[in-house]
Design an enzyme around this catalytic site. Structure first.
Site, PDB file in Angstrom:
ATOM      1  N   ASN A   1     -22.870 -44.012  11.662  1.00 30.33           N
ATOM      2  CA  ASN A   1     -22.136 -42.911  11.033  1.00 30.33           C
ATOM      3  C   ASN A   1     -22.192 -41.710  11.969  1.00 30.33           C
ATOM      4  OD1 ASN A   1     -21.086 -40.904   9.454  1.00 30.33           O
ATOM      5  ND2 ASN A   1     -22.743 -40.912   7.934  1.00 30.33           N
TER       6      ASN A   1
ATOM      7  N   LYS B   1     -20.697 -38.979  11.696  1.00 30.53           N
ATOM      8  CA  LYS B   1     -20.533 -37.697  10.989  1.00 30.53           C
ATOM      9  C   LYS B   1     -19.506 -36.832  11.730  1.00 30.53           C
ATOM     10  CE  LYS B   1     -25.091 -38.401   9.130  1.00 30.53           C
ATOM     11  NZ  LYS B   1     -26.375 -37.849   8.652  1.00 30.53           N
TER      12      LYS B   1
ATOM     13  N   HIS C   1     -21.735 -40.744   0.405  1.00 30.17           N
ATOM     14  CA  HIS C   1     -22.805 -40.259   1.293  1.00 30.17           C
ATOM     15  C   HIS C   1     -23.421 -38.985   0.708  1.00 30.17           C
ATOM     16  CE1 HIS C   1     -24.945 -38.751   4.768  1.00 30.17           C
ATOM     17  NE2 HIS C   1     -24.901 -39.986   5.234  1.00 30.17           N
TER      18      HIS C   1
ATOM     19  N   GLU D   1     -24.271 -36.342   2.023  1.00 33.05           N
ATOM     20  CA  GLU D   1     -23.668 -35.094   2.522  1.00 33.05           C
ATOM     21  C   GLU D   1     -22.400 -34.773   1.739  1.00 33.05           C
ATOM     22  OE1 GLU D   1     -23.755 -36.150   6.681  1.00 33.05           O
ATOM     23  OE2 GLU D   1     -25.936 -36.001   6.596  1.00 33.05           O
TER      24      GLU D   1
ATOM     25  N   GLU E   1     -30.269 -44.354   1.300  1.00 31.81           N
ATOM     26  CA  GLU E   1     -30.564 -43.256   2.218  1.00 31.81           C
ATOM     27  C   GLU E   1     -31.253 -42.119   1.468  1.00 31.81           C
ATOM     28  OE1 GLU E   1     -27.825 -43.309   5.870  1.00 31.81           O
ATOM     29  OE2 GLU E   1     -26.730 -42.291   4.292  1.00 31.81           O
TER      30      GLU E   1
ATOM     31  N   GLY F   1     -31.746 -37.141   9.019  1.00 30.23           N
ATOM     32  CA  GLY F   1     -31.711 -36.116  10.061  1.00 30.23           C
ATOM     33  C   GLY F   1     -32.986 -35.315  10.210  1.00 30.23           C
TER      34      GLY F   1
ATOM     35  N   SER G   1     -33.165 -41.378   9.608  1.00 30.71           N
ATOM     36  CA  SER G   1     -34.008 -41.286  10.810  1.00 30.71           C
ATOM     37  C   SER G   1     -34.370 -42.648  11.400  1.00 30.71           C
ATOM     38  CB  SER G   1     -35.271 -40.456  10.511  1.00 30.71           C
ATOM     39  OG  SER G   1     -34.908 -39.132  10.138  1.00 30.71           O
TER      40      SER G   1
HETATM   41  P1  13P Z   1     -29.879 -39.952  10.575  1.00 25.08           P
HETATM   42  O1  13P Z   1     -29.988 -41.325  11.154  1.00 25.08           O
HETATM   43  O2  13P Z   1     -29.417 -38.932  11.575  1.00 25.08           O
HETATM   44  O3  13P Z   1     -31.118 -39.553   9.844  1.00 25.08           O
HETATM   45  O4  13P Z   1     -28.689 -40.003   9.482  1.00 25.08           O
HETATM   46  C1  13P Z   1     -28.678 -41.015   8.544  1.00 25.08           C
HETATM   47  C2  13P Z   1     -27.395 -40.984   7.822  1.00 25.08           C
HETATM   48  O5  13P Z   1     -27.098 -40.071   7.079  1.00 25.08           O
HETATM   49  C3  13P Z   1     -26.451 -42.089   8.052  1.00 25.08           C
HETATM   50  O6  13P Z   1     -25.407 -42.073   7.136  1.00 25.08           O
END
Ligand code: 13P
Length: 252
Positions: free
Chosen positions: A10, A12, A95, A97, A166, A172, A212
Site C-alpha cells: 500500500n 498510500k 483502511h 486512514e 492492521e 507507521g 510496521s
Molecule cells: P506501515 O507498514 O507503514 O506500518 O503501514 C501499514 C499499512 O497501513 C498498510 O496498509
C-alpha cells in the site's frame, strides 16, 4: 487447507509519477514471475493505469486504495468500482486512514464492500483497533463490529477475499504487534468469517497482518498458522525490502 499467501504493498499518498514507474519496473524485474505468493500493488489512483501497463503480463496484480459505493454519477472526485475494471483486480476497503482521517463509518465501509463485489473486483478489507480499544480490552468487540458491518451487504464470500488485520497503533510507528498477538487476532477474524458465511469460507479467507512489517520481521508473522501474508506500507516503497517480504511469504 493450504492457502496461498498474499502480500500487498500500500503506497498510500506517495511517489510522483517517474518514481512510481521506476518502482513498478523494479518490482516487475524482481517479482514478475514470483511463485508461491500472490503480490498486490496499491499505487495512488493517478498511477493505476501506469501500474496496469508496466505490470501487464507479469504475475503482479494491481489494486486501488479506495473506491466509492456508487458505480457512476455526479460524485465529483470519487471513483466508481466499475471504472477500475480492466485496470485493477483488487480494492482496499476500510483502511484505518480512511476511517480515522476521512471519517469513513462502518456503514460506508459496508456500502463500499458491496459495490466492489458487485463490480466483480476482489475486496481487501482492512480492520484494526485503535490503541484505546486495546487498552480497554475491547479489541475483539471492535473487530467484530468492523467485520460484520463491512459484510452487511455481501451475500456470499467474495472470490479471493482478503482481510487485513492492521492494528492502528502499529501502522507507521515501527512498533509492530508481536507475532503471537497478531496470530490471536487473525485466528479470531477467521472464526468471524466462518460464522458469517460458513466453515469453508473461514478456511479459505486469507488474513494478512499489517503494521510496521519490514524485511526483518516479516517471516515471524508468516510462521503463524492464521497469518497468510502482509499488508505493507512504508517498506513497500523500497523494491528490495518489498521483494524480501514477498519472498519470505512464498517460503512460508
Ligand atoms: P506501515 O507498514 O507503514 O506500518 O503501514 C501499514 C499499512 O497501513 C498498510 O496498509
Amino acid at each position: 487447507m493450504a492457502r496461498v499467501p498474499v502480500v500487498g504493498g500500500n503506497w498510500k499518498m506517495n511517489l510522483a509519477r517517474p518514481a512510481a514507474r521506476e518502482l513498478l519496473s523494479g518490482l516487475r524485474e524482481r517479482l514478475g514471475d514470483v511463485d508461491g505468493v500472490e503480490v498486490l500493488v496499491f499505487p495512488p489512483a493517478p498511477w493505476l493505469g501506469d501500474a496496469h501497463d508496466v505490470l501487464d503480463g507479469s504475475r503482479l496484480r494491481v489494486g486501488a486504495q479506495n473506491a466509492y459505493w456508487e458505480q457512476k454519477g455526479a460524485y465529483t472526485g470519487e471513483i466508481g468500482p466499475a471504472m477500475l475494471q480492466g485496470t485493477a483486480s483488487h480494492v482496499l476497503v476500510g483502511h484505518s486512514e480512511r476511517r480515522i482521517q476521512f471519517g469513513e463509518t462502518v456503514w460506508e465501509t459496508g456500502r463500499k464492500m458491496g459495490a466492489v463485489c458487485a463490480a466483480g473486483l476482489t475486496p481487501v478489507l482492512a480492520v484494526g483497533e485503535p490503541f484505546s480499544d486495546r487498552r480497554a480490552g475491547r479489541t475483539e468487540d471492535g473487530l467484530r463490529r468492523q467485520l460484520i458491518e463491512a459484510l452487511r451487504t455481501v451475500e456470499a464470500m467474495p472470490d479471493g477475499f482478503v482481510v487485513a488485520y492492521e492494528p492502528v497503533w502499529a501502522i507507521g510507528t515501527g512498533e509492530a504487534a508481536t507475532p503471537e498477538d497478531a496470530q490471536a487476532r487473525c485466528a479470531f477474524l477467521r472464526t468471524l468469517v466462518a460464522e458469517r458465511f460458513d466453515a469453508a469460507a473461514g478456511d479459505a479467507v486469507r488474513i494478512q497482518y499489517g503494521g510496521s512489517v519490514n524485511a526483518d520481521n516479516a517471516a515471524s508473522f508468516f510462521a503463524q498458522p492464521d497469518i497468510d501474508g502482509a499488508l505493507v506500507g512504508g517498506a513497500s516503497l523500497d523494491a528490495d525490502a518489498f521483494t524480501a517480504i514477498c519472498r519470505a511469504a512464498a517460503a512460508s
